[in-house]
Design a protein around this motif. Structure first.
Motif, mmCIF file in Angstrom:
data_model
loop_
_atom_site.group_PDB
_atom_site.id
_atom_site.type_symbol
_atom_site.label_atom_id
_atom_site.label_comp_id
_atom_site.label_asym_id
_atom_site.label_seq_id
_atom_site.Cartn_x
_atom_site.Cartn_y
_atom_site.Cartn_z
ATOM 1 N N LEU A 14 0.844 -1.195 0.000
ATOM 2 C CA LEU A 14 0.000 0.000 0.000
ATOM 3 C C LEU A 14 0.880 1.247 0.000
ATOM 4 O O LEU A 14 0.561 2.240 -0.664
ATOM 5 N N ALA A 15 1.998 1.190 0.715
ATOM 6 C CA ALA A 15 2.917 2.335 0.766
ATOM 7 C C ALA A 15 3.414 2.670 -0.640
ATOM 8 O O ALA A 15 3.471 3.841 -1.037
ATOM 9 N N VAL A 16 3.755 1.644 -1.432
ATOM 10 C CA VAL A 16 4.229 1.860 -2.807
ATOM 11 C C VAL A 16 3.101 2.451 -3.660
ATOM 12 O O VAL A 16 3.317 3.384 -4.440
ATOM 13 N N ARG A 17 1.872 1.920 -3.474
ATOM 14 C CA ARG A 17 0.730 2.435 -4.246
ATOM 15 C C ARG A 17 0.484 3.907 -3.956
ATOM 16 O O ARG A 17 0.249 4.705 -4.865
ATOM 17 N N ILE A 18 0.549 4.273 -2.667
ATOM 18 C CA ILE A 18 0.312 5.678 -2.292
ATOM 19 C C ILE A 18 1.438 6.568 -2.830
ATOM 20 O O ILE A 18 1.198 7.662 -3.332
ATOM 21 N N ALA A 19 2.665 6.057 -2.770
ATOM 22 C CA ALA A 19 3.811 6.834 -3.257
ATOM 23 C C ALA A 19 3.665 7.115 -4.759
ATOM 24 O O ALA A 19 3.907 8.234 -5.220
ATOM 25 N N TYR A 20 3.210 6.098 -5.541
ATOM 26 C CA TYR A 20 2.966 6.307 -6.976
ATOM 27 C C TYR A 20 1.858 7.323 -7.194
ATOM 28 O O TYR A 20 1.937 8.183 -8.067
ATOM 29 N N TYR A 21 0.814 7.204 -6.369
ATOM 30 C CA TYR A 21 -0.316 8.126 -6.474
ATOM 31 C C TYR A 21 0.157 9.561 -6.239
ATOM 32 O O TYR A 21 -0.199 10.473 -6.980
ATOM 33 N N ILE A 22 0.999 9.735 -5.228
ATOM 34 C CA ILE A 22 1.524 11.079 -4.924
ATOM 35 C C ILE A 22 2.385 11.581 -6.078
ATOM 36 O O ILE A 22 2.268 12.731 -6.507
ATOM 37 N N PHE A 23 3.222 10.685 -6.637
ATOM 38 C CA PHE A 23 4.101 11.052 -7.750
ATOM 39 C C PHE A 23 3.284 11.543 -8.955
ATOM 40 O O PHE A 23 3.633 12.515 -9.614
ATOM 41 N N ARG A 24 2.153 10.874 -9.214
ATOM 42 C CA ARG A 24 1.338 11.225 -10.389
ATOM 43 C C ARG A 24 0.394 12.403 -10.141
ATOM 44 O O ARG A 24 -0.149 12.965 -11.074
ATOM 45 N N SER A 25 0.170 12.760 -8.854
ATOM 46 C CA SER A 25 -0.799 13.819 -8.536
ATOM 47 C C SER A 25 -0.265 15.204 -8.909
ATOM 48 O O SER A 25 0.944 15.430 -8.904
ATOM 49 N N PRO A 26 -1.190 16.150 -9.187
ATOM 50 C CA PRO A 26 -0.746 17.528 -9.439
ATOM 51 C C PRO A 26 -0.060 18.095 -8.195
ATOM 52 O O PRO A 26 -0.396 17.705 -7.074
ATOM 53 N N LYS A 27 0.859 19.018 -8.434
ATOM 54 C CA LYS A 27 1.615 19.623 -7.329
ATOM 55 C C LYS A 27 0.688 20.201 -6.262
ATOM 56 O O LYS A 27 0.952 20.095 -5.071
ATOM 57 N N GLU A 28 -0.417 20.823 -6.711
ATOM 58 C CA GLU A 28 -1.327 21.490 -5.784
ATOM 59 C C GLU A 28 -1.965 20.498 -4.801
ATOM 60 O O GLU A 28 -2.076 20.774 -3.602
ATOM 61 N N THR A 29 -2.363 19.324 -5.320
ATOM 62 C CA THR A 29 -2.959 18.289 -4.465
ATOM 63 C C THR A 29 -1.970 17.874 -3.384
ATOM 64 O O THR A 29 -2.324 17.742 -2.207
ATOM 65 N N VAL A 30 -0.734 17.663 -3.791
ATOM 66 C CA VAL A 30 0.293 17.212 -2.850
ATOM 67 C C VAL A 30 0.596 18.318 -1.833
ATOM 68 O O VAL A 30 0.736 18.055 -0.637
ATOM 69 N N PHE A 31 0.601 19.568 -2.305
ATOM 70 C CA PHE A 31 0.852 20.680 -1.400
ATOM 71 C C PHE A 31 -0.256 20.757 -0.343
ATOM 72 O O PHE A 31 0.006 20.945 0.846
ATOM 73 N N ASN A 32 -1.523 20.604 -0.790
ATOM 74 C CA ASN A 32 -2.645 20.656 0.153
ATOM 75 C C ASN A 32 -2.537 19.569 1.220
ATOM 76 O O ASN A 32 -2.822 19.797 2.389
ATOM 77 N N LEU A 33 -2.118 18.387 0.801
ATOM 78 C CA LEU A 33 -1.961 17.270 1.740
ATOM 79 C C LEU A 33 -0.863 17.565 2.760
ATOM 80 O O LEU A 33 -1.074 17.432 3.972
ATOM 81 N N THR A 34 0.287 17.997 2.270
ATOM 82 C CA THR A 34 1.401 18.257 3.202
ATOM 83 C C THR A 34 1.051 19.420 4.135
ATOM 84 O O THR A 34 1.361 19.386 5.319
ATOM 85 N N GLN A 35 0.342 20.443 3.584
ATOM 86 C CA GLN A 35 -0.041 21.582 4.425
ATOM 87 C C GLN A 35 -1.015 21.141 5.519
ATOM 88 O O GLN A 35 -0.918 21.578 6.660
ATOM 89 N N ALA A 36 -1.950 20.225 5.172
ATOM 90 C CA ALA A 36 -2.915 19.723 6.157
ATOM 91 C C ALA A 36 -2.187 18.986 7.281
ATOM 92 O O ALA A 36 -2.535 19.112 8.457
ATOM 93 N N ILE A 37 -1.178 18.221 6.920
ATOM 94 C CA ILE A 37 -0.398 17.472 7.920
ATOM 95 C C ILE A 37 0.331 18.461 8.846
ATOM 96 O O ILE A 37 0.304 18.323 10.069
ATOM 97 N N ILE A 38 0.948 19.477 8.246
ATOM 98 C CA ILE A 38 1.685 20.469 9.042
ATOM 99 C C ILE A 38 0.727 21.245 9.960
ATOM 100 O O ILE A 38 1.013 21.462 11.140
ATOM 101 N N ASP A 39 -0.452 21.617 9.426
ATOM 102 C CA ASP A 39 -1.434 22.367 10.221
ATOM 103 C C ASP A 39 -1.878 21.578 11.448
ATOM 104 O O ASP A 39 -1.992 22.126 12.544
ATOM 105 N N VAL A 40 -2.144 20.283 11.256
ATOM 106 C CA VAL A 40 -2.574 19.444 12.386
ATOM 107 C C VAL A 40 -1.493 19.453 13.466
ATOM 108 O O VAL A 40 -1.764 19.582 14.658
ATOM 109 N N LYS A 41 -0.261 19.349 13.005
ATOM 110 C CA LYS A 41 0.856 19.296 13.951
ATOM 111 C C LYS A 41 1.064 20.627 14.658
ATOM 112 O O LYS A 41 1.388 20.696 15.831
ATOM 113 N N GLU A 42 0.871 21.716 13.920
ATOM 114 C CA GLU A 42 1.169 23.033 14.497
ATOM 115 C C GLU A 42 -0.010 23.662 15.226
ATOM 116 O O GLU A 42 0.172 24.416 16.172
ATOM 117 N N LYS A 43 -1.249 23.401 14.771
ATOM 118 C CA LYS A 43 -2.401 24.124 15.328
ATOM 119 C C LYS A 43 -3.236 23.328 16.321
ATOM 120 O O LYS A 43 -3.860 23.900 17.203
#
Ligand code: ZN
Length: 195
Positions: free
Chosen positions: A22-51
């Motif tokens: 599953l980790a490999v599948r998600i990694a491929y999915y992230i690789f193929r996703s638009p930059k904006e989608t990946v940015f939103n995901l990483t920002q959501a992770i950072i927000d949870v951690k910081e806020k």
């Protein structure tokens, strides 16, 4: 596979429920996703951690000092439902049959994993009860750790002269509050029994 790709796969594998495939599948999915989608995901992770932080009263998740449930003046402030984790609050809220406050223990007593009463938010709970509470409903899971915690808490709470109850009716032994179905959970809240 590149070094960066492998690094992402190994980070994903550390997440609960994600095995190597599953980790490999998600990694491929992230690789193929638009930059904006990946940015939103990483920002959501950072927000949870910081806020997001624990409520200073009940330890539920909040972005303020006090969570929305503790702030809500329409709730019964003499009633506290004790749960193991913040994720246990939502299923109880979804039953629409509970209008008190919560207290999140941040775990359960588990000697084999080295988790004792001091690792939980028991002291702040006792402080809240002493400040004026009529009933504490213990809604820890119905497995060994949850039951051990329930018995431990009832021994501390009963001498304080309050009503101590436990969700049990209809909930099968071993069940976790998080996965309990809405109807059964509702019945077990309404039919709670003193312990
Ligand atoms: Zn709170």
């Amino acid at each position: 596979m590149t070094a960066s790709f492998n690094k992402l796969v190994s980070e994903l594998e550390t997440l609960p429920g994600i095995g190597p495939k599953l980790a490999v599948r998600i990694a491929y999915y992230i690789f193929r996703s638009p930059k904006e989608t990946v940015f939103n995901l990483t920002q959501a992770i950072i927000d949870v951690k910081e806020k997001v932080k624990p409520c200073s009263i009940c330890f539920n998740l909040t972005e303020d000092d006090i969570c929305d449930i503790c702030k809500d003046q329409s709730r019964d402030r003499f009633l506290i439902c004790v749960v193991e984790e913040p994720k246990d609050v939502l299923p109880i809220e979804n039953t629409h049959s509970y209008n008190g406050l919560y207290h999140i223990l941040m775990g359960a007593i588990a000697p084999l994993s080295g988790i004792g009463p001091k690792d939980l938010t028991i002291e702040p709970l006792l402080k809240r009860v002493r400040e004026g509470v009529k009933e504490v409903i213990i809604a820890t899971d119905l497995n060994v750790e949850g039951e051990t915690t329930a018995i431990y808490l009832s021994k501390l709470l009963k001498p304080l002269g309050i009503k101590v109850t436990r969700l049990a009716q209809g909930l099968p032994t071993g069940s976790e509050i998080e996965y309990a179905d809405e109807f059964t959970l509702k019945e077990s809240i309404i039919g709670r029994k003193p312990i």
